[in-house]
Design a protein around this motif. Structure first.
Motif, PDB file in Angstrom:
ATOM      1  N   PRO A  84      93.579 -47.424  17.329  1.00 50.50           N
ATOM      2  CA  PRO A  84      92.361 -47.303  18.150  1.00 50.50           C
ATOM      3  C   PRO A  84      92.636 -47.611  19.619  1.00 50.50           C
ATOM      4  O   PRO A  84      93.558 -48.364  19.946  1.00 50.50           O
ATOM      5  CB  PRO A  84      91.414 -48.353  17.561  1.00 50.50           C
ATOM      6  N   LEU A  85      91.846 -47.016  20.490  1.00 50.94           N
ATOM      7  CA  LEU A  85      91.953 -47.311  21.913  1.00 50.94           C
ATOM      8  C   LEU A  85      91.564 -48.765  22.145  1.00 50.94           C
ATOM      9  O   LEU A  85      90.692 -49.294  21.464  1.00 50.94           O
ATOM     10  CB  LEU A  85      91.005 -46.423  22.728  1.00 50.94           C
ATOM     11  N   SER A  86      92.186 -49.390  23.134  1.00 45.79           N
ATOM     12  CA  SER A  86      91.810 -50.765  23.429  1.00 45.79           C
ATOM     13  C   SER A  86      90.365 -50.808  23.912  1.00 45.79           C
ATOM     14  O   SER A  86      89.612 -51.701  23.586  1.00 45.79           O
ATOM     15  CB  SER A  86      92.751 -51.370  24.467  1.00 45.79           C
ATOM     16  N   SER A  87      90.004 -49.835  24.711  1.00 42.92           N
ATOM     17  CA  SER A  87      88.613 -49.674  25.110  1.00 42.92           C
ATOM     18  C   SER A  87      88.186 -48.320  24.570  1.00 42.92           C
ATOM     19  O   SER A  87      88.784 -47.309  24.882  1.00 42.92           O
ATOM     20  CB  SER A  87      88.502 -49.690  26.636  1.00 42.92           C
ATOM     21  N   GLU A  88      87.188 -48.294  23.744  1.00 38.27           N
ATOM     22  CA  GLU A  88      86.831 -47.082  23.016  1.00 38.27           C
ATOM     23  C   GLU A  88      86.418 -45.935  23.915  1.00 38.27           C
ATOM     24  O   GLU A  88      86.230 -44.818  23.472  1.00 38.27           O
ATOM     25  CB  GLU A  88      85.703 -47.409  22.046  1.00 38.27           C
ATOM     26  N   GLY A  89      86.295 -46.158  25.181  1.00 39.45           N
ATOM     27  CA  GLY A  89      85.874 -45.082  26.061  1.00 39.45           C
ATOM     28  C   GLY A  89      84.371 -45.074  26.180  1.00 39.45           C
ATOM     29  O   GLY A  89      83.675 -45.961  25.721  1.00 39.45           O
ATOM     30  N   ALA A  90      83.902 -44.031  26.778  1.00 42.29           N
ATOM     31  CA  ALA A  90      82.460 -43.924  27.027  1.00 42.29           C
ATOM     32  C   ALA A  90      81.672 -43.856  25.723  1.00 42.29           C
ATOM     33  O   ALA A  90      82.163 -43.370  24.702  1.00 42.29           O
ATOM     34  CB  ALA A  90      82.184 -42.695  27.881  1.00 42.29           C
ATOM     35  N   ALA A  97      81.724 -38.310  18.233  1.00 46.78           N
ATOM     36  CA  ALA A  97      82.588 -38.461  17.059  1.00 46.78           C
ATOM     37  C   ALA A  97      81.743 -38.758  15.819  1.00 46.78           C
ATOM     38  O   ALA A  97      82.004 -38.214  14.743  1.00 46.78           O
ATOM     39  CB  ALA A  97      83.609 -39.573  17.293  1.00 46.78           C
ATOM     40  N   ASN A  98      80.726 -39.602  15.967  1.00 40.97           N
ATOM     41  CA  ASN A  98      79.839 -39.917  14.843  1.00 40.97           C
ATOM     42  C   ASN A  98      79.057 -38.694  14.384  1.00 40.97           C
ATOM     43  O   ASN A  98      78.748 -38.552  13.208  1.00 40.97           O
ATOM     44  CB  ASN A  98      78.864 -41.035  15.210  1.00 40.97           C
ATOM     45  N   ARG A  99      78.739 -37.807  15.329  1.00 40.61           N
ATOM     46  CA  ARG A  99      77.995 -36.591  14.993  1.00 40.61           C
ATOM     47  C   ARG A  99      78.898 -35.496  14.436  1.00 40.61           C
ATOM     48  O   ARG A  99      78.425 -34.445  14.048  1.00 40.61           O
ATOM     49  CB  ARG A  99      77.291 -36.036  16.238  1.00 40.61           C
ATOM     50  N   THR A 100      80.203 -35.725  14.432  1.00 38.59           N
ATOM     51  CA  THR A 100      81.135 -34.673  14.039  1.00 38.59           C
ATOM     52  C   THR A 100      81.814 -34.961  12.710  1.00 38.59           C
ATOM     53  O   THR A 100      81.868 -34.101  11.840  1.00 38.59           O
ATOM     54  CB  THR A 100      82.198 -34.482  15.142  1.00 38.59           C
ATOM     55  N   PHE A 101      82.351 -36.167  12.547  1.00 37.02           N
ATOM     56  CA  PHE A 101      83.106 -36.526  11.343  1.00 37.02           C
ATOM     57  C   PHE A 101      82.496 -37.729  10.648  1.00 37.02           C
ATOM     58  O   PHE A 101      81.757 -38.502  11.257  1.00 37.02           O
ATOM     59  CB  PHE A 101      84.574 -36.803  11.696  1.00 37.02           C
ATOM     60  N   ARG A 102      82.840 -37.909   9.376  1.00 40.04           N
ATOM     61  CA  ARG A 102      82.318 -39.018   8.570  1.00 40.04           C
ATOM     62  C   ARG A 102      83.264 -40.210   8.531  1.00 40.04           C
ATOM     63  O   ARG A 102      82.820 -41.350   8.566  1.00 40.04           O
ATOM     64  CB  ARG A 102      82.066 -38.558   7.124  1.00 40.04           C
ATOM     65  N   SER A 103      84.562 -39.966   8.422  1.00 40.97           N
ATOM     66  CA  SER A 103      85.489 -41.085   8.245  1.00 40.97           C
ATOM     67  C   SER A 103      85.863 -41.708   9.588  1.00 40.97           C
ATOM     68  O   SER A 103      86.051 -41.009  10.582  1.00 40.97           O
ATOM     69  CB  SER A 103      86.749 -40.642   7.497  1.00 40.97           C
ATOM     70  N   PRO A 105      88.711 -43.220  10.598  1.00 42.73           N
ATOM     71  CA  PRO A 105      89.999 -42.829  11.194  1.00 42.73           C
ATOM     72  C   PRO A 105      89.923 -41.480  11.926  1.00 42.73           C
ATOM     73  O   PRO A 105      90.514 -41.325  12.990  1.00 42.73           O
ATOM     74  CB  PRO A 105      90.948 -42.751   9.991  1.00 42.73           C
ATOM     75  N   ASN A 106      89.181 -40.530  11.372  1.00 43.62           N
ATOM     76  CA  ASN A 106      89.042 -39.238  12.048  1.00 43.62           C
ATOM     77  C   ASN A 106      88.188 -39.363  13.305  1.00 43.62           C
ATOM     78  O   ASN A 106      88.441 -38.697  14.315  1.00 43.62           O
ATOM     79  CB  ASN A 106      88.470 -38.186  11.097  1.00 43.62           C
ATOM     80  N   ARG A 107      87.194 -40.217  13.257  1.00 44.92           N
ATOM     81  CA  ARG A 107      86.368 -40.459  14.450  1.00 44.92           C
ATOM     82  C   ARG A 107      87.206 -41.075  15.575  1.00 44.92           C
ATOM     83  O   ARG A 107      87.070 -40.698  16.734  1.00 44.92           O
ATOM     84  CB  ARG A 107      85.198 -41.369  14.100  1.00 44.92           C
ATOM     85  N   VAL A 108      88.066 -42.017  15.211  1.00 45.18           N
ATOM     86  CA  VAL A 108      88.920 -42.668  16.216  1.00 45.18           C
ATOM     87  C   VAL A 108      89.824 -41.640  16.887  1.00 45.18           C
ATOM     88  O   VAL A 108      89.984 -41.644  18.110  1.00 45.18           O
ATOM     89  CB  VAL A 108      89.741 -43.821  15.586  1.00 45.18           C
ATOM     90  N   LEU A 109      90.406 -40.741  16.091  1.00 47.79           N
ATOM     91  CA  LEU A 109      91.253 -39.700  16.685  1.00 47.79           C
ATOM     92  C   LEU A 109      90.454 -38.794  17.608  1.00 47.79           C
ATOM     93  O   LEU A 109      90.929 -38.407  18.678  1.00 47.79           O
ATOM     94  CB  LEU A 109      91.916 -38.863  15.596  1.00 47.79           C
ATOM     95  N   MET A 110      89.231 -38.470  17.211  1.00 47.91           N
ATOM     96  CA  MET A 110      88.406 -37.617  18.061  1.00 47.91           C
ATOM     97  C   MET A 110      88.063 -38.331  19.367  1.00 47.91           C
ATOM     98  O   MET A 110      88.106 -37.722  20.435  1.00 47.91           O
ATOM     99  CB  MET A 110      87.138 -37.199  17.340  1.00 47.91           C
ATOM    100  N   ILE A 111      87.738 -39.598  19.287  1.00 44.98           N
ATOM    101  CA  ILE A 111      87.432 -40.379  20.494  1.00 44.98           C
ATOM    102  C   ILE A 111      88.634 -40.368  21.438  1.00 44.98           C
ATOM    103  O   ILE A 111      88.493 -40.168  22.646  1.00 44.98           O
ATOM    104  CB  ILE A 111      87.015 -41.821  20.132  1.00 44.98           C
ATOM    105  N   LYS A 112      89.823 -40.558  20.874  1.00 44.35           N
ATOM    106  CA  LYS A 112      91.041 -40.546  21.702  1.00 44.35           C
ATOM    107  C   LYS A 112      91.236 -39.182  22.358  1.00 44.35           C
ATOM    108  O   LYS A 112      91.572 -39.092  23.538  1.00 44.35           O
ATOM    109  CB  LYS A 112      92.258 -40.914  20.859  1.00 44.35           C
ATOM    110  N   LEU A 113      91.033 -38.119  21.575  1.00 44.76           N
ATOM    111  CA  LEU A 113      91.194 -36.771  22.127  1.00 44.76           C
ATOM    112  C   LEU A 113      90.173 -36.508  23.231  1.00 44.76           C
ATOM    113  O   LEU A 113      90.520 -35.984  24.292  1.00 44.76           O
ATOM    114  CB  LEU A 113      91.061 -35.718  21.018  1.00 44.76           C
ATOM    115  N   LEU A 114      88.920 -36.886  23.015  1.00 43.99           N
ATOM    116  CA  LEU A 114      87.890 -36.663  24.021  1.00 43.99           C
ATOM    117  C   LEU A 114      88.164 -37.475  25.282  1.00 43.99           C
ATOM    118  O   LEU A 114      87.958 -36.990  26.401  1.00 43.99           O
ATOM    119  CB  LEU A 114      86.507 -36.992  23.459  1.00 43.99           C
ATOM    120  N   SER A 115      88.646 -38.687  25.121  1.00 43.38           N
ATOM    121  CA  SER A 115      88.999 -39.517  26.268  1.00 43.38           C
ATOM    122  C   SER A 115      90.134 -38.870  27.061  1.00 43.38           C
ATOM    123  O   SER A 115      90.084 -38.786  28.292  1.00 43.38           O
ATOM    124  CB  SER A 115      89.404 -40.914  25.791  1.00 43.38           C
ATOM    125  N   PHE A 116      91.142 -38.392  26.346  1.00 45.80           N
ATOM    126  CA  PHE A 116      92.264 -37.712  26.995  1.00 45.80           C
ATOM    127  C   PHE A 116      91.775 -36.468  27.747  1.00 45.80           C
ATOM    128  O   PHE A 116      92.147 -36.245  28.909  1.00 45.80           O
ATOM    129  CB  PHE A 116      93.319 -37.314  25.961  1.00 45.80           C
TER     130      PHE A 116
END
Length: 138
Positions: A84-90, A97-103, A105-116
């Protein structure tokens, strides 16, 4: 067509909860052994009518690989960074991510991708969340 019949054969699954035989060919979320159990009712799959993707996974992966190849992009050989990101981002990244995936771990990856992406493009719009979600599947 020899190729078409092979493709059809590869698409078959032995049951609704088992992966198609060629799932190792996919490096995205579809390659996760528990993807359908974890994400089968995820909002990103809202229009997966009649479980089309479950029944045509090999075909969908083949199309995705063709799109990538047509753009001249080499297939990624990088493993997902699941830390996970140290700071989850915005807050909006988490909400998308919550509106897209259920799990989680997949939400965390999406958050990282969106932050990037937000850092890379200097901006973020909600439609990018949908595109990112589809890309993560494959």
């Amino acid at each position: 067509q020899k190729t078409a019949s092979l493709s059809t054969k590869q698409q078959r699954t032995t049951s609704k909860n088992k992966q198609p035989q060629n799932m190792a060919a996919c490096s995205g979320f579809l390659g996760q052994p528990d993807f359908w159990q974890e994400e089968g009712d995820a909002p990103i799959l809202k229009f997966n009518n009649d479980q089309w993707l479950q029944n045509h996974t090999a075909e969908a992966i083949a199309h995705a690989k063709k799109w990538i190849a047509a753009m001249g992009i080499p297939e990624s050989k990088v493993d997902f960074d699941r830390k996970p990101l140290s700071s989850e981002g915005a807050r909006i990244f988490r909400a998308d991510a919550n509106r897209t995936f259920r799990s989680e771990p997949n939400r965390v990856l999406m958050i990282k991708l969106l932050s990037f992406c937000s850092t890379k493009f200097g901006d973020y719009q909600q439609s990018l969340g949908y595109v990112a979600g589809v890309l993560l599947i494959f």
